[in-house]
Design a protein around this motif. Structure first.
Motif: not given
Length: 234
Positions: A41-52, A89-93
């Motif tokens: 599902t790709g990257l989260p909608e808001v990317i955490p700082e540690e994954a900038s 984005q798993h939780a979107a589905f």
């Protein structure tokens, strides 16, 4: 050609790792009986700082809308592993069943590597289908256990009516240059032996199945030449 339930394979680039020009990708399979199966599902909608180091593009939800699908239309999410660029984005589905290797899901429960997006992948037990090793999910769709990148990583083999067999290596072999029987430099890689074993397994599988196409998980040069949604392989 072997009978297959899968009729179409859509590929999506949903983000990038700009410094290294690495594409972040997902895929969608559509079956003869109308099921929609999403691979990652790709990257989260808001990317955490540690994954900038990651940057979102047009995400899976937005791209699915281009072919008339909403998150509620996704029946299954094949989760290759829970890294932030694959399970963001798993939780979107919310109507989907999640299919993941048991070994990976159990490891993730206490592994800080996946903690930042735990609300995405830590789904209720009734929505999880835990599999053990190589698993034929549907006729013509096989999940291939390829540990090494992480424990319980899985790749995907799909047979299409016209294209033939397509192997998605995901992160077991992220770049075409690594798809070789030649020894690789495993210095600094904790699971180099397992990565090597999974690479050989996939090479053997591609040869045995006479794969028409091997798609690597993060190979920019290859992805620039592939058909991307709304185009598809059939």
């Amino acid at each position: 050609m072997n009978q297959t339930a899968v009729q179409r394979l859509y590929l999506m680039q949903v983000g990038v790792m700009p410094e290294y020009r690495i594409p972040i990708v997902c895929a969608l399979m559509q079956t003869q009986d109308g099921r929609n199966i999403l691979i990652d599902t790709g990257l989260p909608e808001v990317i955490p700082e540690e994954a900038s180091e990651f940057e979102n593009g047009q995400d899976a939800v937005e791209q699915l809308a281009l072919i008339g699908l909403s998150p509620d239309d996704i029946d299954v999410v094949v989760s290759t592993h829970y890294d932030i660029d694959h399970a963001g984005q798993h939780a979107a589905f919310t109507r989907a069943q999640y299919v993941v290797q048991r070994a990976h899901h159990l490891d993730a429960a206490s592994n800080p590597r996946y903690a930042a997006i735990r609300p995405q992948w830590d789904q209720p037990a009734e929505r999880l289908q835990l599999v053990d090793g190589d698993t034929e999910l549907l006729p013509g769709l096989t999940l291939v256990e390829t540990s090494g990148h992480v424990p319980g990583h899985q790749s995907v083999l799909v047979r299409l009516p016209r294209t033939g067999t397509v192997l998605l290596t995901i992160d077991a072999v992220p770049f075409a240059s690594g798809f070789t029987r030649d020894p690789q430099d495993g210095a600094g890689t904790p699971d180099a032996e397992a990565i090597r074993a999974s690479t050989i397994k996939l090479l053997d599988l591609a040869e045995r199945e006479r794969a028409a196409l091997v798609i690597f998980g993060h190979d920019e040069a290859q992805w620039n030449g592939l058909k991307l949604l709304p185009e598809y392989y059939d």
